[in-house]
Design a protein around this motif. Sequence first.
Motif, short mmCIF file in Angstrom:
data_model
loop_
_atom_site.label_atom_id
_atom_site.label_comp_id
_atom_site.label_asym_id
_atom_site.label_seq_id
_atom_site.Cartn_x
_atom_site.Cartn_y
_atom_site.Cartn_z
N TRP A 196 5.86 -7.26 -1.66
CA TRP A 196 6.34 -6.77 -0.37
C TRP A 196 7.21 -5.53 -0.54
O TRP A 196 7.08 -4.56 0.21
CB TRP A 196 7.14 -7.86 0.34
N ARG A 197 8.08 -5.57 -1.56
CA ARG A 197 8.96 -4.43 -1.84
C ARG A 197 8.87 -4.13 -3.33
O ARG A 197 9.71 -4.59 -4.11
CB ARG A 197 10.40 -4.74 -1.44
N ARG A 244 -2.46 -0.22 -4.53
CA ARG A 244 -2.60 -1.22 -3.47
C ARG A 244 -3.10 -2.55 -4.03
O ARG A 244 -2.57 -3.61 -3.67
CB ARG A 244 -3.57 -0.70 -2.40
N TRP A 245 -4.09 -2.50 -4.89
CA TRP A 245 -4.63 -3.73 -5.47
C TRP A 245 -3.62 -4.40 -6.40
O TRP A 245 -3.60 -5.63 -6.54
CB TRP A 245 -5.94 -3.45 -6.20
N GLY A 301 1.11 -10.31 -5.00
CA GLY A 301 1.37 -11.24 -3.91
C GLY A 301 0.51 -12.48 -4.01
O GLY A 301 0.98 -13.61 -3.78
N GLY A 302 -0.76 -12.30 -4.38
CA GLY A 302 -1.65 -13.45 -4.52
C GLY A 302 -1.20 -14.37 -5.63
O GLY A 302 -1.25 -15.60 -5.50
N ALA A 303 -0.77 -13.78 -6.76
CA ALA A 303 -0.29 -14.60 -7.88
C ALA A 303 0.99 -15.34 -7.50
O ALA A 303 1.17 -16.52 -7.84
CB ALA A 303 -0.04 -13.72 -9.10
N GLN A 335 9.44 -14.36 -6.71
CA GLN A 335 9.54 -13.02 -7.29
C GLN A 335 8.26 -12.22 -7.06
O GLN A 335 8.30 -11.02 -6.77
CB GLN A 335 9.80 -13.13 -8.80
N GLY A 336 7.12 -12.91 -7.22
CA GLY A 336 5.85 -12.23 -7.02
C GLY A 336 5.67 -11.74 -5.60
O GLY A 336 5.22 -10.61 -5.37
#
Length: 209
Positions: free
Chosen positions: A93-94, A183-184, A190-192, A87-88
């Motif tokens: 991504w979207r 952005r962050w 995504g990192g999580a 999910q993350g």
Amino acid sequence: MLQVILTGFWLGLVFNAAPGPVFTESLRRGVRGGFRPALAVQVGSLVGDAAWAVLGLAGAAALLTQPQWHIPITLAGCLVLLFLGGQGLYAAWRPPATEDPAAQSAGSAMRGPLVAGALMSLGSVWNVVYWGGAGGAVGGALGEEAAMSALLVFFAAFMASSILWCFICAGFIAGLRRAMSQRWTRVIEGGAGAALIVMAVLLAIQAFD
């Protein structure tokens, strides 16, 4: 009795402040939705924490560390982490379309994070291991004939510090969110998500090692 209260309170802070899947998911939800989703994940995790704490203090959690229970619990936890990690990555991504906060009730907004926190905590083999040992340690510290009232006081102090940490953690994440750009936000999401997937893989490897 004061020593019992302080011990339970301190162990609750140490247990909950340790970085892991629950904090990672709180961070992922919080950078997107703010204080409430982050708090919901933390509060949801208390369901599992309380369940394992009761079993541990009753001396039953040690039975769940046996291989016939250890592996299924680990695999269930891995599936939860893989799903949330996916999910993350998808959200990064979207990213979901922006919703009008007034159009979504507080209950519906918090239901998903609450369930996620509860499932991660209930499916965490580390909770089983921790309370399988902690239950005996607490019983030893209080004495072989420790009164039930002393165990209840310890449990209450542990849960009180856990609830306090929920608000501290959610407040920190909400403050971080306000300081970040869009952005962050996606980078952290995504990192999580990737971190949760890595945790799931490592747990699966350890289960069959």
